[in-house]
Write an enzyme that holds these catalytic residues in place. Structure first.
Site, PDB file in Angstrom:
ATOM      1  CE  LYS A  12       2.263  11.016  47.706  1.00  0.00           C
ATOM      2  NZ  LYS A  12       2.095  10.767  49.078  1.00  0.00           N
ATOM      3  CG  ASP A 139       1.034  15.332  48.060  1.00  0.00           C
ATOM      4  OD1 ASP A 139       1.581  16.099  49.247  1.00  0.00           O
ATOM      5  OD2 ASP A 139       0.507  14.094  48.321  1.00  0.00           O
TER       6      ASP A 139
HETATM    7  P1  ATP Z   1      -3.609  12.559  49.112  1.00  0.00           P
HETATM    8  O1  ATP Z   1      -2.754  13.527  47.707  1.00  0.00           O
HETATM    9  O2  ATP Z   1      -4.591  13.381  49.707  1.00  0.00           O
HETATM   10  O3  ATP Z   1      -2.523  11.901  49.972  1.00  0.00           O
HETATM   11  P2  ATP Z   1      -4.632  10.092  48.239  1.00  0.00           P
HETATM   12  O4  ATP Z   1      -3.309   9.761  47.124  1.00  0.00           O
HETATM   13  O5  ATP Z   1      -4.611   9.433  49.408  1.00  0.00           O
HETATM   14  O6  ATP Z   1      -4.467  11.466  48.133  1.00  0.00           O
HETATM   15  P3  ATP Z   1      -6.110  10.364  45.980  1.00  0.00           P
HETATM   16  O7  ATP Z   1      -6.461   9.108  45.229  1.00  0.00           O
HETATM   17  O8  ATP Z   1      -5.383  11.470  45.310  1.00  0.00           O
HETATM   18  O9  ATP Z   1      -5.655   9.801  47.287  1.00  0.00           O
HETATM   19  O10 ATP Z   1      -7.756  10.883  46.196  1.00  0.00           O
HETATM   20  C1  ATP Z   1      -8.066  11.544  47.463  1.00  0.00           C
HETATM   21  C2  ATP Z   1      -9.497  12.238  47.147  1.00  0.00           C
HETATM   22  O11 ATP Z   1      -9.131  13.039  45.863  1.00  0.00           O
HETATM   23  C3  ATP Z   1     -10.572  11.273  46.723  1.00  0.00           C
HETATM   24  O12 ATP Z   1     -11.561  11.318  47.833  1.00  0.00           O
HETATM   25  C4  ATP Z   1     -11.016  11.556  45.602  1.00  0.00           C
HETATM   26  O13 ATP Z   1     -12.429  11.568  45.207  1.00  0.00           O
HETATM   27  C5  ATP Z   1     -10.410  12.866  45.013  1.00  0.00           C
HETATM   28  N1  ATP Z   1     -10.066  13.257  43.498  1.00  0.00           N
HETATM   29  C6  ATP Z   1     -10.368  14.274  42.996  1.00  0.00           C
HETATM   30  N2  ATP Z   1      -9.906  14.139  41.686  1.00  0.00           N
HETATM   31  C7  ATP Z   1      -9.211  13.012  41.802  1.00  0.00           C
HETATM   32  C8  ATP Z   1      -8.304  12.017  40.502  1.00  0.00           C
HETATM   33  N3  ATP Z   1      -8.548  12.654  39.337  1.00  0.00           N
HETATM   34  N4  ATP Z   1      -8.176  10.823  40.845  1.00  0.00           N
HETATM   35  C9  ATP Z   1      -8.291  10.537  42.205  1.00  0.00           C
HETATM   36  N5  ATP Z   1      -8.863  11.107  43.083  1.00  0.00           N
HETATM   37  C10 ATP Z   1      -9.349  12.109  42.961  1.00  0.00           C
END
Ligand code: ATP
Length: 303
Positions: A12, A139
């Site tokens: 998203k 989210d």
């Molecule tokens: P948010 O949903 O908080 O905005 P984001 O999109 O910025 O997150 P993500 O890639 O979802 O970032 O990663 C956020 C954190 O979640 C990372 O520090 C990661 O280590 C942890 N995490 C746990 N499981 C996963 C996964 N399956 N994929 C990505 N990150 C993960």
């Protein structure tokens, strides 16, 4: 080897994100517009012996595969819900940038709930899946359906909205991971500004339109100041003449919206090599909904 299942979950962007206050539980109160885009993680699942959860991730090391991984946490949440521990062997192909504000972890969690519900023949009610999703992360409920959604609360209460036209989106991914918690901790603790409804005007009257001139992301300034590469990437996108541009969620990804995918691709010419670049399209609900299919690609129907 028994049949496996596949689910592909789109990332998203936030077309608008307002921080409207701080809650007594410490979370910030948000109003946001989530929009699915055609950049997906793929999750495979096969049955395994009871009590066993194996997760393999490609590219290896892009994110940890231990008990903190949201896929493993989703599986364990299902175990608690049903009071049994059916096993699964899982494989994730990660394309959504990690720590990129594109909800990659949340998308994977939603995908895991949907895939394991099918793999383990649980047939949970949509309302139960939604409750488990909200417990896994703010989210996550959005990703059960995708499309365009209006999120309130911590973002976990989502009102589905009519599809927008298929705008093109240019994504620039600076080589940094931004911690969402860190961004929120750097926000000024108020005073919170008056809520501005202009951006929603075209949506709430049933027209699938956004007032782009009124859209913004309240986290943009904090992220661009704290992570200068994000600010640089955003300046770069703004120079390409998008309809709208900002950071997605809490960054690090920045995006520009263009009238079509062709226009976004045209704008991207010459940027290669400087940043990771993706040209994608916005997805309507039908295209965004994570659909479980059999591994041999035979359609398995909607979940
Ligand atoms: P948010 O949903 O908080 O905005 P984001 O999109 O910025 O997150 P993500 O890639 O979802 O970032 O990663 C956020 C954190 O979640 C990372 O520090 C990661 O280590 C942890 N995490 C746990 N499981 C996963 C996964 N399956 N994929 C990505 N990150 C993960």
């Amino acid at each position: 080897m028994p049949d496996g299942l596949i689910v592909r979950v789109p990332a998203k962007i936030n077309l608008h994100l307002e921080v409207v206050g701080r809650r007594s539980d410490g979370y910030h109160e948000l109003r946001t517009l989530f929009q699915s885009v055609d950049l997906r993680d793929t999750l495979w699942g096969w049955p395994a012996e009871e009590g066993r959860l194996d997760l393999e991730i490609e590219p290896e090391g892009s994110v940890g595969s231990g008990s903190d991984n949201l896929i493993v946490r989703a599986a364990r949440a299902l175990w608690r819900e049903i009071g049994r521990r059916p096993g699964a062997r899982l494989k994730l192909e990660k394309r959504i940038p990690v720590g990129g504000g594109m909800g990659g972890g949340s998308a994977d969690a939603a995908g895991a709930l949907i895939l394991l519900d099918r793999l383990w023949s649980l047939d949970l009610l949509p309302s139960d899946l939604c409750r488990l999703a909200a417990e896994l992360g703010s989210d996550v409920p959005f990703f059960l359906h995708g499309g365009l959604g209006f999120g309130v609360g911590r973002g976990e209460e989502v009102l589905p909205l009519d599809d927008l036209p298929p705008f093109g989106v240019l994504l620039l991914v600076p080589p940094v991971e931004v911690s969402t918690a860190e961004v929120f901790s750097r926000l000024q603790p108020g005073p919170w500004k008056r809520q501005d409804d202009r951006v929603y005007a075209g949506i709430t009257d049933g027209t699938p339109a956004i007032e782009w001139s009124a859209a913004f992301n309240d986290l943009e300034r904090v992220v661009c100041e704290g992570w200068p590469l994000v600010g640089e990437a955003l300046e770069c996108v703004k120079r390409l003449g998008p309809v709208f541009s900002t950071v997605s969620g809490s960054g690090a990804t920045v995006f520009g919206v263009f009238d079509s995918v062709d226009m976004a691709a045209q704008a991207a010419v010459g940027l290669e090599g400087q940043w990771r670049i993706e040209v994608v399209r916005m997805l309507g609900r039908t295209g965004a909904r994570p659909e479980v299919v059999l591994e041999n690609r035979r359609e398995c129907g909607n979940n």
